[in-house]
Design an enzyme around this catalytic site. Structure first.
Site, PDB file in Angstrom:
ATOM      1  N   ARG A 148      32.679  43.534  32.601  1.00 21.72           N
ATOM      2  CA  ARG A 148      33.110  42.820  31.408  1.00 21.72           C
ATOM      3  C   ARG A 148      31.877  42.306  30.665  1.00 21.72           C
ATOM      4  NH1 ARG A 148      36.189  40.981  35.814  1.00 21.72           N
ATOM      5  NH2 ARG A 148      38.428  41.426  35.676  1.00 21.72           N
ATOM      6  N   LYS A 171      35.898  37.074  37.412  1.00 26.09           N
ATOM      7  CA  LYS A 171      36.833  35.976  37.189  1.00 26.09           C
ATOM      8  C   LYS A 171      36.978  35.157  38.463  1.00 26.09           C
ATOM      9  CE  LYS A 171      39.515  38.122  33.492  1.00 26.09           C
ATOM     10  NZ  LYS A 171      40.852  38.546  33.031  1.00 26.09           N
ATOM     11  N   HIS A 240      35.265  46.022  25.563  1.00 22.91           N
ATOM     12  CA  HIS A 240      36.319  46.480  26.473  1.00 22.91           C
ATOM     13  C   HIS A 240      36.555  47.985  26.359  1.00 22.91           C
ATOM     14  CE1 HIS A 240      38.012  43.536  29.075  1.00 22.91           C
ATOM     15  NE2 HIS A 240      39.171  44.131  29.117  1.00 22.91           N
ATOM     16  N   ARG A 243      34.589  49.499  29.048  1.00 27.55           N
ATOM     17  CA  ARG A 243      35.217  49.245  30.355  1.00 27.55           C
ATOM     18  C   ARG A 243      36.415  50.173  30.568  1.00 27.55           C
ATOM     19  NH1 ARG A 243      35.818  45.279  34.450  1.00 27.55           N
ATOM     20  NH2 ARG A 243      37.949  44.510  34.770  1.00 27.55           N
ATOM     21  N   HIS A 266      39.639  43.977  39.690  1.00 29.08           N
ATOM     22  CA  HIS A 266      41.034  43.619  39.469  1.00 29.08           C
ATOM     23  C   HIS A 266      41.619  43.002  40.735  1.00 29.08           C
ATOM     24  CE1 HIS A 266      41.698  46.708  35.987  1.00 29.08           C
ATOM     25  NE2 HIS A 266      41.200  45.562  35.562  1.00 29.08           N
ATOM     26  N   TYR A 275      45.480  52.935  34.061  1.00 28.03           N
ATOM     27  CA  TYR A 275      44.559  54.011  33.689  1.00 28.03           C
ATOM     28  C   TYR A 275      45.056  55.376  34.144  1.00 28.03           C
ATOM     29  CZ  TYR A 275      41.476  50.176  32.560  1.00 28.03           C
ATOM     30  OH  TYR A 275      40.958  49.049  32.005  1.00 28.03           O
TER      31      TYR A 275
END
Length: 296
Positions: A148, A171, A240, A243, A266, A275
């Site tokens: 990111r 995150k 993004h 990514r 994730h 995806y």
């Protein structure tokens, strides 16, 4: 300490959310608090009917924005129940706006190559363009790692290992190791040798990527770098986009979805599985164009 402050502190201490995520929670809950105060209510007094009115009040917003705000509110009331401040959860039966699933926009491999070329010189070129070398290294690294934009600008110099790995803080301050491909490694090395020493001499900053004043490069600056490169080749791109392209090209190349999940950071494999839908659509398109009995 107000109930909102207690909740935000909980998110910081117990859940380790990033500053940007906390800022979003703060904005969303401040909007909700203004709504409650306009009705003469304390947050601990809000009912399910009040929340339904608040949801109606959000109808002028995009569905995604309304859904995010309501997710913040639901989290707040779950916290109040867990802390024993409320015996019931007024948001438990509330239905937030349904967001239609949108497939991420991914570039083709040829478009990625064009974007990288537009961002700056090849590491082997003799062109005197230190900022261009930096920009090329950023885009090469983002496409190589799938990181990111916040993770890229948050990298420190010592988080790039000699054996081709990045230590990325994602995150919730969770760390993961991501390999760096050979193209990105060459661009990064050119930046570290030919550009960064000049910029670092200004402030002695630990950050991997520096701005022209020697400070840590901002997220907004990276957005501008990528958008500028995209305009040069008539493409609308964002951080993004790189990514999404990273993940899509890995899946198309046969990578296991759980490996891609780990690389992207994730929490759930369900997030990564979107995806696989992109590649199915690609297969259908190719099949429809190529098979003699595919057309109706």
């Amino acid at each position: 300490m107000t109930l909102l402050e207690r909740y935000l502190r909980h998110l910081t201490v117990e859940r380790g959310l990033s500053k940007n995520t906390l800022a979003a929670y703060r904005r969303d809950l401040a909007r909700f608090q203004q709504f409650a105060e306009a009705k003469g209510l304390e947050l601990s007094q809000v009912s399910a009917n009040d929340l339904a009115d608040f949801l109606t009040n959000l109808e002028s917003l995009k569905r995604s924005s309304a859904a995010r705000i309501m997710a913040s509110v639901r989290g707040f009331y779950r916290f109040l129940v867990l802390e024993g401040i409320r015996g019931d959860d007024p948001a438990a039966t509330l239905r937030a706006p349904k967001i239609p699933m949108r497939l991420p926009k991914a570039l083709s491999q040829e478009q990625v190559s064009q974007l990288l070329a537009a961002s700056g010189p090849e590491p082997e070129d003799d062109v005197v363009d230190p900022i261009g070398l930096r920009n090329r290294a950023i885009l090469e690294l983002m496409y190589s790692s799938g990181a990111r934009v916040s993770e890229i600008v948050g990298l420190d110099l010592d988080e790039v290992s000699d054996d081709g790995l990045l230590r990325v803080r994602g995150k919730g301050s969770k760390e993961r190791l991501v390999p760096v491909g050979s193209y990105a490694a060459r661009s990064l090395q050119a930046y570290l040798v030919r550009t960064r020493p000049q910029l670092a001499a200004l402030k002695g900053e630990r950050a991997l990527f520096l701005n022209k004043l020697g400070g840590r490069l901002s997220r907004q600056s990276v957005w501008e770098i990528i958008e500028k490169a995209g305009r040069q080749i008539d493409l609308e791109v964002s951080p993004h986009t790189l990514r999404h392209s990273f993940a899509t090209h890995l899946i198309e190349g046969g990578a296991d979805v759980r490996v891609v999940q780990e690389l992207l950071g994730h929490a759930s494999v369900a997030t990564t599985q979107i995806y696989t839908l992109i590649t199915v659509d690609t297969l259908r398109e190719v099949y429809a164009q190529a098979h003699p009995r595919a057309r109706r």
